[in-house]
Design a protein around this motif. Structure first.
Motif, short mmCIF file in Angstrom:
data_model
loop_
_atom_site.label_atom_id
_atom_site.label_comp_id
_atom_site.label_asym_id
_atom_site.label_seq_id
_atom_site.Cartn_x
_atom_site.Cartn_y
_atom_site.Cartn_z
N TYR A 134 14.10 5.66 -1.49
CA TYR A 134 13.34 5.97 -0.27
C TYR A 134 12.35 4.87 0.10
O TYR A 134 12.27 4.47 1.25
N ASN A 135 11.62 4.34 -0.86
CA ASN A 135 10.60 3.33 -0.58
C ASN A 135 11.15 1.91 -0.52
O ASN A 135 10.39 0.98 -0.25
N THR A 136 12.43 1.72 -0.81
CA THR A 136 12.95 0.36 -0.87
C THR A 136 14.20 0.14 -0.04
O THR A 136 14.31 -0.85 0.67
N ILE A 146 12.34 8.44 -4.90
CA ILE A 146 11.25 7.85 -4.12
C ILE A 146 11.11 6.36 -4.42
O ILE A 146 11.01 5.54 -3.50
N ASN A 147 11.12 5.98 -5.68
CA ASN A 147 10.85 4.59 -6.04
C ASN A 147 12.03 3.65 -5.96
O ASN A 147 11.84 2.45 -5.78
N HIS A 187 13.91 3.10 7.76
CA HIS A 187 12.78 3.87 8.28
C HIS A 187 12.55 3.48 9.73
O HIS A 187 12.62 2.29 10.07
N SER A 203 15.38 -1.31 6.20
CA SER A 203 14.84 -0.85 4.92
C SER A 203 13.49 -1.54 4.71
O SER A 203 13.26 -2.63 5.22
N PRO A 204 12.59 -0.92 3.96
CA PRO A 204 11.32 -1.58 3.68
C PRO A 204 11.51 -2.96 3.03
O PRO A 204 10.78 -3.90 3.34
N CYS A 217 9.94 0.84 10.44
CA CYS A 217 10.31 -0.53 10.07
C CYS A 217 11.40 -1.05 11.01
O CYS A 217 12.23 -1.87 10.61
#
Length: 73
Positions: free
Chosen positions: A40-42, A36-37, A46, A53-54, A49
């Motif tokens: 997925y979140n970086t 996740i850290n 998505h 990527s974020p 977005c």
């Protein structure tokens, strides 16, 4: 409707957890946290977005804000 979380569970299994032989709860916890850290979140693209990527999306937004500030004066 829990389709969103079911989709996430499918992703984490397909993209990450199936790569490892998980021995215990602590190892599973670390693997999920890492996924996740650090991915997925970086890094992972998505749809909300614009399929970026974020991290890339935030860089684009920061550049936009800088340009807007320069134009404004």
């Amino acid at each position: 409707d829990n389709a969103c979380i079911e989709s996430f569970h499918a992703l984490i299994k397909r993209e990450w957890l199936n790569r490892f032989k998980i021995e215990n709860y602590q190892q599973a916890y670390v693997l999920v946290f890492e996924y996740i850290n650090t991915f997925y979140n970086t890094v992972r693209i998505h749809s909300h977005c614009n399929y970026m990527s974020p991290n890339d999306y935030e860089k684009l937004y920061a550049n936009y804000k800088k340009k807007a500030a320069l134009i404004a004066g």
